[in-house]
Motif scaffolding. Sequence first.
Motif, PDB file in Angstrom:
ATOM      1  N   PRO A 332     -11.507  -5.270   9.359  1.00 49.70           N
ATOM      2  CA  PRO A 332     -12.047  -4.377  10.291  1.00 49.70           C
ATOM      3  C   PRO A 332     -13.443  -4.113   9.867  1.00 49.70           C
ATOM      4  CG  PRO A 332     -10.349  -3.359   8.893  1.00 49.70           C
ATOM      5  CD  PRO A 332     -10.253  -5.110   8.721  1.00 49.70           C
ATOM      6  N   GLN A 333     -14.489  -3.807  10.956  1.00 49.98           N
ATOM      7  CA  GLN A 333     -15.812  -3.279  10.781  1.00 49.98           C
ATOM      8  C   GLN A 333     -15.763  -1.947  10.396  1.00 49.98           C
ATOM      9  OE1 GLN A 333     -18.245  -5.474  10.567  1.00 49.98           O
ATOM     10  NE2 GLN A 333     -16.429  -7.063  11.101  1.00 49.98           N
ATOM     11  N   SER A 334     -14.902  -1.028  10.770  1.00 51.20           N
ATOM     12  CA  SER A 334     -15.019   0.380  10.426  1.00 51.20           C
ATOM     13  C   SER A 334     -15.059   0.635   8.771  1.00 51.20           C
ATOM     14  CB  SER A 334     -13.636   1.089  10.854  1.00 51.20           C
ATOM     15  OG  SER A 334     -13.774   2.315  10.309  1.00 51.20           O
ATOM     16  N   PRO A 335     -16.092   1.371   8.330  1.00 52.08           N
ATOM     17  CA  PRO A 335     -15.952   1.474   6.783  1.00 52.08           C
ATOM     18  C   PRO A 335     -14.900   1.993   6.120  1.00 52.08           C
ATOM     19  CG  PRO A 335     -18.139   2.361   7.909  1.00 52.08           C
ATOM     20  CD  PRO A 335     -17.052   1.901   9.012  1.00 52.08           C
ATOM     21  N   VAL A 336     -14.248   2.832   7.069  1.00 51.49           N
ATOM     22  CA  VAL A 336     -12.965   3.636   6.401  1.00 51.49           C
ATOM     23  C   VAL A 336     -11.817   2.461   6.160  1.00 51.49           C
ATOM     24  CG1 VAL A 336     -11.196   5.229   6.856  1.00 51.49           C
ATOM     25  CG2 VAL A 336     -13.593   5.890   7.136  1.00 51.49           C
ATOM     26  N   TYR A 337     -11.749   2.011   7.426  1.00 53.76           N
ATOM     27  CA  TYR A 337     -10.498   0.886   7.479  1.00 53.76           C
ATOM     28  C   TYR A 337     -10.752  -0.083   6.629  1.00 53.76           C
ATOM     29  CZ  TYR A 337      -8.689   3.601  11.514  1.00 53.76           C
ATOM     30  OH  TYR A 337      -8.321   4.428  12.330  1.00 53.76           O
ATOM     31  N   CYS A 338     -12.084  -0.801   6.515  1.00 55.04           N
ATOM     32  CA  CYS A 338     -12.423  -1.904   5.677  1.00 55.04           C
ATOM     33  C   CYS A 338     -12.279  -1.557   4.202  1.00 55.04           C
ATOM     34  CB  CYS A 338     -13.753  -2.175   5.665  1.00 55.04           C
ATOM     35  SG  CYS A 338     -14.418  -3.577   4.845  1.00 55.04           S
ATOM     36  N   SER A 339     -12.665  -0.315   3.645  1.00 51.17           N
ATOM     37  CA  SER A 339     -12.167  -0.065   2.356  1.00 51.17           C
ATOM     38  C   SER A 339     -10.755   0.173   2.078  1.00 51.17           C
ATOM     39  CB  SER A 339     -12.817   1.539   2.249  1.00 51.17           C
ATOM     40  OG  SER A 339     -14.363   1.464   2.419  1.00 51.17           O
ATOM     41  N   ILE A 340     -10.074   0.511   2.979  1.00 55.36           N
ATOM     42  CA  ILE A 340      -8.510   0.789   2.673  1.00 55.36           C
ATOM     43  C   ILE A 340      -8.102  -0.791   2.522  1.00 55.36           C
ATOM     44  CG2 ILE A 340      -6.369   1.112   3.657  1.00 55.36           C
ATOM     45  CD1 ILE A 340      -7.610   3.434   5.152  1.00 55.36           C
ATOM     46  N   PHE A 341      -8.613  -1.628   3.493  1.00 55.63           N
ATOM     47  CA  PHE A 341      -7.996  -3.191   3.537  1.00 55.63           C
ATOM     48  C   PHE A 341      -8.542  -3.553   1.928  1.00 55.63           C
ATOM     49  CE2 PHE A 341      -9.525  -7.633   3.430  1.00 55.63           C
ATOM     50  CZ  PHE A 341      -8.395  -8.242   3.789  1.00 55.63           C
ATOM     51  N   TRP A 342      -9.442  -3.289   1.530  1.00 55.70           N
ATOM     52  CA  TRP A 342     -10.006  -4.019   0.027  1.00 55.70           C
ATOM     53  C   TRP A 342      -9.301  -3.333  -0.904  1.00 55.70           C
ATOM     54  CZ3 TRP A 342     -11.910  -8.461  -0.302  1.00 55.70           C
ATOM     55  CH2 TRP A 342     -12.800  -9.026   0.652  1.00 55.70           C
ATOM     56  N   ILE A 343      -9.135  -2.027  -0.740  1.00 51.20           N
ATOM     57  CA  ILE A 343      -8.487  -1.360  -1.977  1.00 51.20           C
ATOM     58  C   ILE A 343      -7.108  -1.835  -1.992  1.00 51.20           C
ATOM     59  CG2 ILE A 343      -7.443   1.084  -2.574  1.00 51.20           C
ATOM     60  CD1 ILE A 343      -9.729   2.283  -1.513  1.00 51.20           C
ATOM     61  N   ILE A 344      -6.135  -2.000  -0.934  1.00 50.09           N
ATOM     62  CA  ILE A 344      -4.890  -2.653  -0.937  1.00 50.09           C
ATOM     63  C   ILE A 344      -4.904  -3.728  -1.496  1.00 50.09           C
ATOM     64  CG2 ILE A 344      -2.900  -3.227   0.606  1.00 50.09           C
ATOM     65  CD1 ILE A 344      -3.600  -0.793   2.053  1.00 50.09           C
ATOM     66  N   ASN A 345      -5.721  -4.667  -0.775  1.00 51.94           N
ATOM     67  CA  ASN A 345      -5.337  -6.345  -1.173  1.00 51.94           C
ATOM     68  C   ASN A 345      -6.014  -6.775  -2.641  1.00 51.94           C
ATOM     69  OD1 ASN A 345      -4.654  -8.014   1.239  1.00 51.94           O
ATOM     70  ND2 ASN A 345      -5.930  -6.267   2.079  1.00 51.94           N
ATOM     71  N   LEU A 346      -7.092  -5.883  -3.253  1.00 51.75           N
ATOM     72  CA  LEU A 346      -7.570  -6.180  -4.492  1.00 51.75           C
ATOM     73  C   LEU A 346      -6.571  -5.597  -5.252  1.00 51.75           C
ATOM     74  CD1 LEU A 346     -11.423  -5.553  -4.154  1.00 51.75           C
ATOM     75  CD2 LEU A 346     -10.135  -7.757  -4.223  1.00 51.75           C
ATOM     76  N   MET A 347      -6.030  -4.399  -5.288  1.00 51.20           N
ATOM     77  CA  MET A 347      -5.061  -3.990  -6.027  1.00 51.20           C
ATOM     78  C   MET A 347      -3.888  -5.108  -6.309  1.00 51.20           C
ATOM     79  SD  MET A 347      -2.593  -0.656  -5.450  1.00 51.20           S
ATOM     80  CE  MET A 347      -1.684  -1.193  -4.050  1.00 51.20           C
ATOM     81  N   LEU A 348      -3.253  -5.505  -4.918  1.00 53.41           N
ATOM     82  CA  LEU A 348      -2.060  -6.480  -5.219  1.00 53.41           C
ATOM     83  C   LEU A 348      -2.446  -7.763  -5.874  1.00 53.41           C
ATOM     84  CD1 LEU A 348      -0.735  -6.050  -1.757  1.00 53.41           C
ATOM     85  CD2 LEU A 348       0.352  -5.296  -3.815  1.00 53.41           C
ATOM     86  N   LEU A 349      -4.105  -8.371  -5.914  1.00 50.06           N
ATOM     87  CA  LEU A 349      -4.295  -9.333  -6.478  1.00 50.06           C
ATOM     88  C   LEU A 349      -4.663  -9.044  -7.971  1.00 50.06           C
ATOM     89  CD1 LEU A 349      -6.052 -12.280  -6.745  1.00 50.06           C
ATOM     90  CD2 LEU A 349      -7.935 -10.882  -5.909  1.00 50.06           C
ATOM     91  N   VAL A 350      -5.437  -8.093  -8.556  1.00 48.61           N
ATOM     92  CA  VAL A 350      -5.738  -7.761  -9.798  1.00 48.61           C
ATOM     93  C   VAL A 350      -4.721  -7.124 -10.512  1.00 48.61           C
ATOM     94  CG1 VAL A 350      -7.509  -6.656 -11.176  1.00 48.61           C
ATOM     95  CG2 VAL A 350      -8.062  -7.470  -9.041  1.00 48.61           C
ATOM     96  N   VAL A 351      -3.938  -6.406 -10.341  1.00 53.15           N
ATOM     97  CA  VAL A 351      -2.950  -5.548 -10.869  1.00 53.15           C
ATOM     98  C   VAL A 351      -1.894  -6.447 -11.785  1.00 53.15           C
ATOM     99  CG1 VAL A 351      -1.194  -3.815 -11.353  1.00 53.15           C
ATOM    100  CG2 VAL A 351      -3.332  -3.380  -9.849  1.00 53.15           C
ATOM    101  N   PRO A 352      -1.409  -7.444 -10.702  1.00 55.76           N
ATOM    102  CA  PRO A 352      -0.418  -8.504 -11.776  1.00 55.76           C
ATOM    103  C   PRO A 352      -0.965  -9.229 -12.652  1.00 55.76           C
ATOM    104  CG  PRO A 352      -0.217  -8.359  -8.920  1.00 55.76           C
ATOM    105  CD  PRO A 352      -1.450  -7.559  -9.504  1.00 55.76           C
ATOM    106  N   GLN A 353      -2.355  -9.559 -12.742  1.00 57.90           N
ATOM    107  CA  GLN A 353      -2.873 -10.342 -13.533  1.00 57.90           C
ATOM    108  C   GLN A 353      -3.159  -9.292 -15.155  1.00 57.90           C
ATOM    109  OE1 GLN A 353      -3.050 -13.307 -12.483  1.00 57.90           O
ATOM    110  NE2 GLN A 353      -2.727 -12.245 -10.527  1.00 57.90           N
ATOM    111  N   PHE A 354      -3.316  -8.075 -14.865  1.00 61.45           N
ATOM    112  CA  PHE A 354      -3.258  -7.222 -15.974  1.00 61.45           C
ATOM    113  C   PHE A 354      -2.075  -6.750 -16.383  1.00 61.45           C
ATOM    114  CE2 PHE A 354      -7.611  -5.908 -14.176  1.00 61.45           C
ATOM    115  CZ  PHE A 354      -8.504  -5.927 -15.244  1.00 61.45           C
ATOM    116  N   PHE A 355      -1.080  -6.640 -15.878  1.00 61.94           N
ATOM    117  CA  PHE A 355       0.252  -6.542 -16.040  1.00 61.94           C
ATOM    118  C   PHE A 355       0.847  -7.649 -16.849  1.00 61.94           C
ATOM    119  CE2 PHE A 355       5.069  -6.362 -15.572  1.00 61.94           C
ATOM    120  CZ  PHE A 355       5.219  -5.135 -16.155  1.00 61.94           C
ATOM    121  N   MET A 356       0.515  -8.821 -16.412  1.00 64.29           N
ATOM    122  CA  MET A 356       0.852  -9.841 -17.293  1.00 64.29           C
ATOM    123  C   MET A 356       0.323  -9.861 -18.819  1.00 64.29           C
ATOM    124  SD  MET A 356      -0.268 -14.108 -16.714  1.00 64.29           S
ATOM    125  CE  MET A 356      -1.750 -13.653 -16.768  1.00 64.29           C
TER     126      MET A 356
END
Length: 408
Positions: A332-356
């Motif tokens: 999404p182009q909206s700054p708010v929705y775009c920020s939510i998109f990146w927060i959710i998806n980067l969290m699901l990408l990065v945190v499992p690597q740190f947990f490992m």
Amino acid sequence: MTTIVFLTSLLAIPISYFMNNLFSLREPLVILLVGVLCLLLVTLIPYFHIRKRPTNNTDPFYYALGIFTFSSVIDLIIALENDGIIDDFMEFYLREGEPYLRTSHGTMVCYWDGIAHYAMYLIMLAALSWNQSYREVGLYWAGSIIHSMLVFVPGSIIGKHGIKWVIFLNIPYIIIPVFVAVSLLQSRPKYKESIAEKEKKKTNWLSMLKDLIHRPVDALYIFYFLTAAFMALIRACAVLGSECSLFKSYLVHIEPYMADDTNYPKMQMLIYFFYFTPYYIWMTCLLLKRNSIQKSWVVDWATIHAGAAAQAQFCHIGSSLHYRTPYSLRVPQSPVYCSIFWIINLMLLVVPQFFMVYCRRQIDPIVEVGDSDISKSLKAMGSQASLDAIDRLVETATKNKMIALHSK
């Protein structure tokens, strides 16, 4: 060994070019047979090379790596051709063989296989050449490629392109990783038991929650797993067409790519809900109790999940940004929705690597608990009976030496 497989994988470049330009392959069944012959060729080349060695105790997975490295190069060629970087290599295959690889998801899968998986194969080949263990990398790769197949194959079958004979070329990439994962899980090394593990005490839920105050890292991971489970529920309900305003709003405003008609994002969200969510709950229960993650099998499953999460999020984020995805379904182009998109998806990408990494650091260094021959010998040497026997041998040798000198 590594050099032979590496050079064999590079045969994908001339083979794909000649097949595309010198032969007119239009029948999917013929393409399937040619693909099978190519896979047999790249398997036999390392096999005949190894046969010449006087001692042959090679891991059988070495021969399978010939297939996987060859396919990784093919997939990288497909991805580059989809993006217009190269041309006239895999046009026949994309047209008549697996047209669903032209989608944004197919392109991102090919990039991941051609870069990330290929790097893992080279690491495992180097470990095999040096007689080192490739267990950690193998589990990470198994989680990644098994997850890739769980999304890709069903998504291709129910997608708009339908089923073609060439889809059966994916069978080795489903069966072999499962066998490798099972083999690696069964060969789990033994670790020292922690004091807390030896002296287990029954604790109630209230005391475990109070204990979390002194374990802020565990509390953060619990928060992540509960959040991830909640997000998996929202995404699954959204792709299944729930009429709830929350799910509809999430689908329209935050992740519109999930409505793509290729069905890959739908399969991805269902995998998150039915496979990832039980893992999230499982890890949450373990983290509630102190030292419960200090077990080797927890590390193994954290590694498998990290590989699966990395592949899932790379393809999902990449597909949401790729030009082959319709513009209305991209990030999404909206700054708010775009920020939510990146927060959710980067969290699901990065945190499992740190947990490992976190789980791996929680366990003690690898020490075989079982009595191997060396450990038995060391224990025997340190026993009092052995020390007394050594003293008697020294005393006898001294007396014999004195008698020999006296006789002279």
